[in-house]
Design an enzyme around this catalytic site. Structure first.
Site, PDB file in Angstrom:
ATOM      1  N   GLY A  12      -1.655  14.681 -11.927  1.00 30.51           N
ATOM      2  CA  GLY A  12      -0.566  14.984 -10.999  1.00 30.51           C
ATOM      3  C   GLY A  12      -0.743  16.245 -10.175  1.00 30.51           C
ATOM      4  O   GLY A  12       0.242  16.879  -9.793  1.00 30.51           O
ATOM      5  N   THR A  13      -2.001  16.585  -9.839  1.00 28.47           N
ATOM      6  CA  THR A  13      -2.160  17.767  -8.968  1.00 28.47           C
ATOM      7  C   THR A  13      -1.633  17.480  -7.559  1.00 28.47           C
ATOM      8  O   THR A  13      -1.097  18.385  -6.912  1.00 28.47           O
ATOM      9  CB  THR A  13      -3.627  18.253  -8.899  1.00 28.47           C
ATOM     10  OG1 THR A  13      -4.437  17.249  -8.310  1.00 28.47           O
ATOM     11  CG2 THR A  13      -4.152  18.619 -10.273  1.00 28.47           C
ATOM     12  N   ASN A  14      -1.771  16.248  -7.104  1.00 28.70           N
ATOM     13  CA  ASN A  14      -1.173  15.915  -5.800  1.00 28.70           C
ATOM     14  C   ASN A  14       0.348  15.951  -5.886  1.00 28.70           C
ATOM     15  O   ASN A  14       1.013  16.434  -4.963  1.00 28.70           O
ATOM     16  CB  ASN A  14      -1.654  14.544  -5.322  1.00 28.70           C
ATOM     17  CG  ASN A  14      -3.019  14.621  -4.669  1.00 28.70           C
ATOM     18  OD1 ASN A  14      -3.154  15.115  -3.553  1.00 28.70           O
ATOM     19  ND2 ASN A  14      -4.036  14.166  -5.385  1.00 28.70           N
ATOM     20  N   MET A  91      -2.539   4.278 -10.922  1.00 26.99           N
ATOM     21  CA  MET A  91      -3.705   3.422 -11.142  1.00 26.99           C
ATOM     22  C   MET A  91      -3.378   1.937 -11.310  1.00 26.99           C
ATOM     23  O   MET A  91      -4.109   1.220 -11.976  1.00 26.99           O
ATOM     24  CB  MET A  91      -4.489   3.929 -12.372  1.00 26.99           C
ATOM     25  CG  MET A  91      -4.987   5.357 -12.224  1.00 26.99           C
ATOM     26  SD  MET A  91      -5.983   5.618 -10.745  1.00 26.99           S
ATOM     27  CE  MET A  91      -7.516   4.865 -11.267  1.00 26.99           C
ATOM     28  N   LEU A  94      -0.355  -2.561  -6.514  1.00 21.86           N
ATOM     29  CA  LEU A  94       0.958  -3.183  -6.316  1.00 21.86           C
ATOM     30  C   LEU A  94       0.778  -4.523  -5.598  1.00 21.86           C
ATOM     31  O   LEU A  94      -0.005  -4.630  -4.653  1.00 21.86           O
ATOM     32  CB  LEU A  94       1.855  -2.239  -5.514  1.00 21.86           C
ATOM     33  CG  LEU A  94       2.174  -0.934  -6.250  1.00 21.86           C
ATOM     34  CD1 LEU A  94       2.833   0.072  -5.318  1.00 21.86           C
ATOM     35  CD2 LEU A  94       3.049  -1.189  -7.480  1.00 21.86           C
ATOM     36  N   ASN A 108      -0.297   6.198   0.271  1.00 18.47           N
ATOM     37  CA  ASN A 108      -1.244   6.450  -0.823  1.00 18.47           C
ATOM     38  C   ASN A 108      -2.260   7.478  -0.370  1.00 18.47           C
ATOM     39  O   ASN A 108      -2.552   7.590   0.826  1.00 18.47           O
ATOM     40  CB  ASN A 108      -1.968   5.137  -1.172  1.00 18.47           C
ATOM     41  CG  ASN A 108      -2.970   5.296  -2.299  1.00 18.47           C
ATOM     42  OD1 ASN A 108      -2.679   5.920  -3.322  1.00 18.47           O
ATOM     43  ND2 ASN A 108      -4.164   4.733  -2.129  1.00 18.47           N
ATOM     44  N   HIS A 110      -6.261   8.490  -0.954  1.00 16.57           N
ATOM     45  CA  HIS A 110      -7.504   7.928  -1.480  1.00 16.57           C
ATOM     46  C   HIS A 110      -8.630   8.954  -1.296  1.00 16.57           C
ATOM     47  O   HIS A 110      -8.783   9.505  -0.199  1.00 16.57           O
ATOM     48  CB  HIS A 110      -7.854   6.631  -0.743  1.00 16.57           C
ATOM     49  CG  HIS A 110      -9.116   6.032  -1.254  1.00 16.57           C
ATOM     50  ND1 HIS A 110      -9.180   5.404  -2.483  1.00 16.57           N
ATOM     51  CD2 HIS A 110     -10.369   5.997  -0.745  1.00 16.57           C
ATOM     52  CE1 HIS A 110     -10.430   5.013  -2.693  1.00 16.57           C
ATOM     53  NE2 HIS A 110     -11.173   5.352  -1.662  1.00 16.57           N
TER      54      HIS A 110
HETATM   55  C1  GRF Z   1      -6.833  11.803  -6.608  1.00 16.06           C
HETATM   56  O1  GRF Z   1      -8.208  11.981  -6.478  1.00 16.06           O
HETATM   57  C2  GRF Z   1      -6.335  10.759  -5.647  1.00 16.06           C
HETATM   58  O2  GRF Z   1      -7.020  10.758  -4.441  1.00 16.06           O
HETATM   59  C3  GRF Z   1      -6.588   9.491  -6.414  1.00 16.06           C
HETATM   60  O3  GRF Z   1      -6.266   9.803  -7.737  1.00 16.06           O
HETATM   61  C4  GRF Z   1      -6.461  11.196  -7.959  1.00 16.06           C
HETATM   62  C5  GRF Z   1      -5.174  11.763  -8.494  1.00 16.06           C
HETATM   63  O4  GRF Z   1      -5.319  13.089  -8.878  1.00 16.06           O
HETATM   64  N1  GRF Z   1      -5.833   8.408  -5.842  1.00 16.06           N
HETATM   65  P1  GRF Z   1      -4.052  13.922  -9.330  1.00 16.06           P
HETATM   66  O5  GRF Z   1      -3.411  13.146 -10.490  1.00 16.06           O
HETATM   67  O6  GRF Z   1      -3.119  14.039  -8.166  1.00 16.06           O
HETATM   68  O7  GRF Z   1      -4.594  15.235  -9.778  1.00 16.06           O
END
Ligand code: GRF
Length: 220
Positions: A12-14, A91, A94, A108, A110
């Site tokens: 969940g860093t994003n 992951m 959908l 999303n 990617h």
């Molecule tokens: C990221 O590399 C994103 O591009 C991919 O999954 C990863 C998620 O990383 N879809 P995080 O959980 O947000 O750290």
């Protein structure tokens, strides 16, 4: 202010970068729900820490994809109204059923320069292919895997002494910039989609550039 649902499966860093940019008002939005299919996802701790409602919908508890997706849609409805669903390392693919019944657009992130290297191993696939550049892409979700209209991309170089870890880190740093930016465009109502093309109203243009990697020696 838009109400956002973020779907995650892992660290969940994003998600964290979206939380931070909502909190510091770079995004005029509020995360109304963090949803995960993985009980152990560290992103849940991030949600808790910031007082954001979360919900676990484990796909293993359902006998069909449709039942799993119905449960997700129920969770979204319970936390609604939701204006935007952001997949951030979620992951599960959908299905058209979900897309048809979702109350809002879905985007999303990617970790490759789409349309190259879609799927679950974007960084690894670009690395093994021997690309000299890769990057990341924020796009709308459609019925394909990583095929929807592209909102924003960032490019990074791949160096000869990179490992998959150094490349992943370089890409991830850019993900944390472009995902909040894409959500900001959406929150400001600046996104228009014409077929495959996304136009951003009043987009700030970058300078034209060309990069060559590795750097040419005799021709500079
Ligand atoms: C990221 O590399 C994103 O591009 C991919 O999954 C990863 C998620 O990383 N879809 P995080 O959980 O947000 O750290």
């Amino acid at each position: 202010m838009i109400r956002i649902a973020v779907f995650i499966s892992g660290s969940g860093t994003n998600l964290q970068s979206i939380i931070d940019n909502c909190e510091n008002k770079n995004i005029d939005g509020q995360i109304a729900l963090v949803l995960t299919n993985e009980k152990a996802a560290y992103g849940i701790e991030r949600a808790k820490k910031h007082g954001i409602p979360h919900c676990i919908v484990d796909h293993r508890d359902f006998s069909s994809r449709e039942d799993f997706e119905k449960a997700i849609l129920d969770a979204v409805t319970r936390h609604g109204p939701i204006d935007l669903i952001c997949l951030a390392g979620f992951m599960r693919v959908l299905t058209p059923y979900f897309l048809k019944n979702a109350p809002c657009k879905i985007i999303n992130i990617h970790p490759a320069l789409l349309p190259s290297f879609p799927g679950t191993h974007g960084q690894q696939d670009a690395f093994e292919y021997g690309e000299k550049f890769s990057g990341c892409t924020v796009h709308f979700v459609d019925e394909g895997v990583d095929t929807g209209p592209i909102i924003i991309q960032a490019v990074v170089p791949i160096f000869s002494d990179d490992t998959i870890e150094t490349l992943k880190a370089r890409i991830l740093a850019q993900e944390h910039k472009i995902y909040p930016q894409a959500i900001r465009y959406f929150a400001e109502g600046r996104i228009e989609i014409y077929g495959r093309k996304v136009f951003i109203k009043d987009e700030k243009k970058i300078d034209e550039f060309s990069h060559i990697n590795p750097r040419p020696e005799a021709f500079e």
